[in-house]
Design an enzyme around this catalytic site. Sequence first.
Site, mmCIF file in Angstrom:
data_model
loop_
_atom_site.group_PDB
_atom_site.id
_atom_site.type_symbol
_atom_site.label_atom_id
_atom_site.label_comp_id
_atom_site.label_asym_id
_atom_site.label_seq_id
_atom_site.Cartn_x
_atom_site.Cartn_y
_atom_site.Cartn_z
ATOM 1 N N CYS A 2 0.814 -1.214 0.000
ATOM 2 C CA CYS A 2 0.000 0.000 0.000
ATOM 3 C C CYS A 2 0.848 1.265 0.000
ATOM 4 C CB CYS A 2 -0.879 0.030 1.242
ATOM 5 S SG CYS A 2 -1.794 -1.486 1.511
ATOM 6 N N ARG A 27 4.774 0.298 -6.080
ATOM 7 C CA ARG A 27 4.785 -0.556 -4.885
ATOM 8 C C ARG A 27 3.864 -1.772 -5.054
ATOM 9 N NH1 ARG A 27 6.421 2.838 -0.194
ATOM 10 N NH2 ARG A 27 5.192 1.541 1.179
ATOM 11 N N TRP A 74 -2.986 -2.758 -1.465
ATOM 12 C CA TRP A 74 -2.617 -4.135 -1.824
ATOM 13 C C TRP A 74 -3.345 -5.011 -0.815
ATOM 14 C CZ3 TRP A 74 0.085 -8.388 0.196
ATOM 15 C CH2 TRP A 74 0.567 -9.313 -0.738
ATOM 16 N N ASN A 98 -1.479 1.591 5.953
ATOM 17 C CA ASN A 98 -0.573 0.522 5.483
ATOM 18 C C ASN A 98 -0.286 -0.369 6.676
ATOM 19 O OD1 ASN A 98 -0.439 2.011 3.191
ATOM 20 N ND2 ASN A 98 1.735 2.536 3.373
ATOM 21 N N GLY A 99 -0.170 -1.667 6.433
ATOM 22 C CA GLY A 99 0.152 -2.585 7.530
ATOM 23 C C GLY A 99 -1.043 -3.426 7.905
ATOM 24 N N GLU A 479 17.553 -17.101 -9.727
ATOM 25 C CA GLU A 479 17.181 -15.700 -9.936
ATOM 26 C C GLU A 479 16.558 -15.522 -11.333
ATOM 27 O OE1 GLU A 479 16.532 -13.044 -8.645
ATOM 28 O OE2 GLU A 479 16.971 -11.432 -10.040
ATOM 29 N N LYS A 483 12.789 -14.182 -12.023
ATOM 30 C CA LYS A 483 12.498 -13.028 -12.891
ATOM 31 C C LYS A 483 11.437 -13.405 -13.922
ATOM 32 C CE LYS A 483 13.802 -10.149 -11.457
ATOM 33 N NZ LYS A 483 14.576 -10.194 -10.251
ATOM 34 N N GLU A 486 7.988 -13.912 -12.339
ATOM 35 C CA GLU A 486 7.416 -12.652 -11.844
ATOM 36 C C GLU A 486 6.771 -11.839 -12.950
ATOM 37 O OE1 GLU A 486 9.850 -10.729 -8.190
ATOM 38 O OE2 GLU A 486 11.011 -10.950 -10.013
ATOM 39 N N HIS A 502 18.141 -36.056 -10.838
ATOM 40 C CA HIS A 502 17.351 -36.605 -9.731
ATOM 41 C C HIS A 502 15.906 -36.105 -9.771
ATOM 42 C CE1 HIS A 502 20.915 -38.377 -8.016
ATOM 43 N NE2 HIS A 502 21.539 -37.218 -8.166
ATOM 44 N N LYS A 602 6.325 -4.166 -4.603
ATOM 45 C CA LYS A 602 7.739 -3.826 -4.606
ATOM 46 C C LYS A 602 8.339 -3.975 -3.219
ATOM 47 C CE LYS A 602 11.541 -2.271 -6.315
ATOM 48 N NZ LYS A 602 12.308 -3.349 -6.953
#
Length: 607
Positions: A2, A27, A74, A98-99, A479, A483, A486, A502, A602
């Site tokens: 948020c 964000r 969010w 926020n939170g 990574e 990417k 995402e 395996h 973000k």
Amino acid sequence: MCGIVGVVGRGEAAPLLLEALKRLEYRGYDSAGIATLVNGGIARRRAEGKLVRLAERLAAEPLAGTTGIGHTRWATHGRPSEANAHPIATPRVAVVHNGIIENHAELRAELEAEGAAFESETDTETVVRLLDHALARGASPEEAMAATLPRLQGAFALAVLFAGRNDIIMAARRGSPLAIGFGDGEMYVGSDALALAPLTERICYLEEGDWAVVRGEGATIFDSAGRPVERAIRRTAISGAMVGKGNYRHFMEKEIHEQPAVIGDTLKSYLDPASRRITLPDLGVDLAAVSRAALVACGTSFYAGQVARDWFEQVARLPATADIASEFRYREPVLDPAGIVLGISQSGETVDTLAALRWAKAQGARVLAIVNVRESAMAREADAALLTLAGPEIGVASTKAFTTQLAALACLVIATGEARGALTREAASALAQALIEVPSQTAEALELERRIAAIADDVAAARDVLYLGRGTAWTLAMEGALKLKEISYIHAEGYPAGEMKHGPIALIDEHVPVIVLAPPGPLFEKTASNVQEVHARGGRVILVSDRAGCERLAPLCAHTVPMPAVHPFAAPIVYAIPVQLLAYHVAVLKGTDVDQPRNLAKSVTVE
Ligand code: G6P
């Protein structure tokens, strides 16, 4: 996550708030809203989805008023919908938050028993109802805040608008960051300095537990005990221009291309190119006496930690572990009193990493932070911080923050190795030289963009993609897979090349591109054997290696990406470029929202 903005202004508040919210879009959010005071009464516009929807609402039904608050949400408690979008309000008071209010269920039950009729599914509404309750009984806004804040458990940043009080907004923080901006006869509130960047350079960050009455001409700040306190006003280095896209289509593309410069900036602050010596700020630890390093982080920053774990052990001969921050505390790791705990974070606000560092500090550990945001909670709370000089990173998928983290960590590793006697001066100097060459090698790697964009065509059609590597290239494989997931929403997995037999080998057929990261070094030959295994099963290999490696294995590969020659120590930094470019171009081909991929945020400020 948020975003919060607020203004006690002189001109129209709504357009200013909408612009500030646009700067917080990065964000990650799924609904948005604005409230202002119109003739003393609270008026709101809210919309589910992107800010264009809110802008359309405001165009159809403009909001007058010079004082107001805005929010990008969010969703955590309650799905993304207009009813759950902030500001959450009663006729007396409006709140953006926020939170998470952790005791929201108890508070809700108590307030409902007293007759409150909740209109949303949010935890935030408990704050609104508590304030409303106090105001209804005749409390002033200050008294209502003072009565409400101690009732809240959990993390929050709040901005509050009161009916009939065009002269103030209130702000409060516990756990989530909040900044107050000082303008010319106008005052602002924002969840980070980026929101306020074009409005003012003069910023004051509230400290843990602070709350503030913000007026047009200044702010009065109180600590958690209600005592008035002074907080320093700083000039932020973030300018409006730094948060633009320039000539690039996306922030991510711009940030990928900024890497030669920002890696250079980061290295310059810790490495003297003339003497090839590392010069770190005072970390308050004797690196020669450190017994082990525990690295903790989330997401891409965790992969920087995992590369650094290998570096600490191989180069500095220091025992090291790398943990996902949200798991760290719960596995109850044994912390050595002579060890260091290193938190790695772009934002410096990721709650899981912050909580892990706080936990480590409570166990008596020495805590260092590798952070990109100087004013962040981690930078302030850690015993010492090493800054990465990436500049603002706006694209949700981290790129330049990762490579600058690696640059800073590489300097720390060399310094540790030398202090411990694991590296001679000559050996340390050779590794420093390898780092000095990284900015130009990353620039060379960026020149492969067209070739990688052509390969992206092939990858974009896949449903699953496998990334393989060994050693630090295995971490790069993870990574790369992260990417791709995402931003292109293609399922991808990063696997140690030797472990493929395996399990993932069962997936290999002509439909699954296998991206093999094989920088030169002692593990190249082993990885080359794994390329043979994939080829023998009809797999389509995309090889990223140096020119010699690519030439040698070309007959087994569908595509090759011939990288500049790099020292194996520096390879994870330079090899980040092709994996970022590949994910970026696949996402562009798929037409996804590259900078703000669905569901992602973000800066993740909830556990
Ligand atoms: C989110 C972001 C990632 C980032 C991670 C850790 O998931 O989308 O890009 O790597 O958080 O963030 P931090 O700010 O702690 O590095």
